[in-house]
Write a protein that holds these residues in place. Structure first.
Motif, short mmCIF file in Angstrom:
data_model
loop_
_atom_site.label_atom_id
_atom_site.label_comp_id
_atom_site.label_asym_id
_atom_site.label_seq_id
_atom_site.Cartn_x
_atom_site.Cartn_y
_atom_site.Cartn_z
N PHE A 95 -91.29 -78.51 -4.71
CA PHE A 95 -91.98 -77.69 -5.71
C PHE A 95 -92.00 -78.41 -7.05
N PRO A 96 -92.88 -79.39 -7.19
CA PRO A 96 -92.85 -80.23 -8.39
C PRO A 96 -92.93 -79.43 -9.68
N GLY A 97 -92.02 -79.75 -10.57
CA GLY A 97 -92.06 -79.13 -11.90
C GLY A 97 -91.36 -77.79 -11.99
N LEU A 98 -91.07 -77.19 -10.84
CA LEU A 98 -90.54 -75.82 -10.88
C LEU A 98 -89.14 -75.76 -11.50
N ALA A 101 -89.07 -76.46 -15.19
CA ALA A 101 -89.68 -75.38 -15.96
C ALA A 101 -88.69 -74.23 -16.12
N ILE A 102 -87.96 -73.95 -15.09
CA ILE A 102 -87.00 -72.85 -15.16
C ILE A 102 -85.80 -73.22 -16.02
#
Lengths: 106, 106
Positions: A95-98, A101-102
């Motif tokens: 899940f790239p970037g997930l 981001a969190i």
DNA sequence: GTAATAGTTCGAATATTTTCGAACCAATGA
DNA sequence: TCATTGGTTCGAAAATATTCGAACTATTAC
């Protein structure tokens, strides 16, 4: 002593990591806080704590289990305790970037 | 007819949007699917559907409420129905990269 | 071997979510 | 006006998640 103890804890394979389970696991503030403590480096379980440190160890163990079963953290035996680490590479591929981001969220 | 009906539904302000609530709201596959239907444009509620379209409308209304109260979607009266839209700009400002990372996830 | 440390696991109690039907409400159309 | 459409809300039941103590396991220290 024929065998050393195997890791009895199950971890989902990278391709089994499920988005809904990851989001659910991270949707609890206490669990997210645990994960944030692993951001920079793996940590022995005994050295990371829930927000409320007075909670019994079975509660902490449960939260670690939810994170582990979602594929967010790795939990492996180390000495007489456990080493916890973020499954960062697997999550980034899946899940790239997930995760960032969190973790970056204020 | 002195006034048109006000929107009775409450939406959190941008600065009140809470990460844990957003993650929780999106951690349900049926709710995430609803949100995906709003990805490209707002949609009248009557035109978007839960995975299982046989579920009663009170269930769908509940899921929309969870998303709305988390700040993920906007729900405003339109004609005899409701217009649903993603709160994309607010979410992007509040949690940069998060929404896209989730929507892009396979 | 025994004790202490650092956990996991189980089961039961509690709390939270979800589901659903029924009742309700507003806007449109006949 | 009355019926229809498209919802919301309420309350209760069912399903899930959380919490906690107690029992258990493995490792290290003595």
């Amino acid at each position: 002593m024929e065998k050393s103890a195997p890791d009895p804890l199950e971890h989902p394979r990278e391709d089994e990591i499920d988005l809904s389970k990851v989001l659910f696991a991270l949707s609890d503030p206490a669990r997210l806080e645990l994960v944030r403590q692993l951001r920079d480096a793996p940590l022995e379980a005994a050295r990371c704590h829930l927000q409320d440190p007075s909670l019994p160890k079975s509660t902490k163990s449960h939260q670690m289990k939810v994170l582990r079963e979602a594929g967010v953290i790795r939990n492996e035996p180390k000495g007489r305790g456990r080493l916890l680490s973020l499954r960062r590479e697997e999550l980034n591929r899946r899940f790239p970037g997930l995760l960032d981001a969190i973790l970056d969220a204020s």
